[in-house]
Design a protein around this motif. Structure first.
Motif, PDB file in Angstrom:
ATOM      1  N   PHE A 292      32.659  55.822  94.634  1.00  0.00           N
ATOM      2  CA  PHE A 292      32.554  54.943  95.795  1.00  0.00           C
ATOM      3  C   PHE A 292      33.949  54.500  96.194  1.00  0.00           C
ATOM      4  N   ARG A 293      34.129  54.169  97.471  1.00  0.00           N
ATOM      5  CA  ARG A 293      35.413  53.615  97.895  1.00  0.00           C
ATOM      6  C   ARG A 293      35.616  52.275  97.203  1.00  0.00           C
TER       7      ARG A 293
ATOM      8  N   ARG B 216      30.763  55.616 100.639  1.00  0.00           N
ATOM      9  CA  ARG B 216      30.960  56.873  99.910  1.00  0.00           C
ATOM     10  C   ARG B 216      30.804  58.019 100.894  1.00  0.00           C
TER      11      ARG B 216
END
Length: 160
Positions: free
Chosen positions: A99-100, A132
């Motif tokens: 994920f970011r 994401r």
């Protein structure tokens, strides 16, 4: 998915326009989604999937006192991902796309002030950039090239 939501805020009212305020906050938020095991009409058990995301959320809201006791709020929120876990029926899913580490979202809500110190708040938060994005190197199971985050929160608050 139900999760924890806790934090603090500062509310600055404008002297020239007392119906308006700016409210920066810092919150801990659990987000996620889940699909639980369910048997179909033939007795087959489906997949289990649980996603849990832990964020530090920093909204900066413009608030307007619409009428006695009710306030409307709107503004951006900047979030930092603290931890993410994805599980299925076999446990933690290994080698998933990351994920970011940040999230940029828009927040809108309404509050009802029960008295000078207590209130109830409902909020809707929608990520503006994907949390994401598919990279072609990982499987796209339960992922349609991009994932966004949507949050609804109902909270009870105390202010002094």
């Amino acid at each position: 998915k139900v999760g924890a939501y806790a934090g603090g805020f500062v509310n600055w009212r404008f002297i020239q326009a007392p119906k308006w305020a700016i409210q920066p906050e810092i919150n801990f938020v659990m987000k996620g989604s889940s699909t639980y095991l369910k048997a179909d009409k033939n007795g087959n058990i489906g997949n289990k999937y649980v996603l849990t995301l832990y964020y530090m959320e920093v909204p900066v809201l413009a608030k307007f006192m619409a009428f006695k006791g009710f306030e409307i709020e709107l503004g951006p929120t900047f979030n930092v991902l603290l931890h993410a876990v994805e599980k299925d029926a076999n446990g933690v899913i290994p080698a998933r796309m990351p994920f970011r580490f940040y999230e940029i979202a828009g927040m809108a809500g309404i509050s009802y002030l029960i008295n000078d110190h207590y209130g109830i708040n409902f909020r809707f938060v929608q990520s503006l950039v994907p949390v994401r994005v598919g990279d072609g190197n990982h499987g796209n199971y339960r992922l349609n090239k991009k994932q966004f985050s949507t949050e609804m929160a109902l909270s009870f608050f105390y202010q002094f």
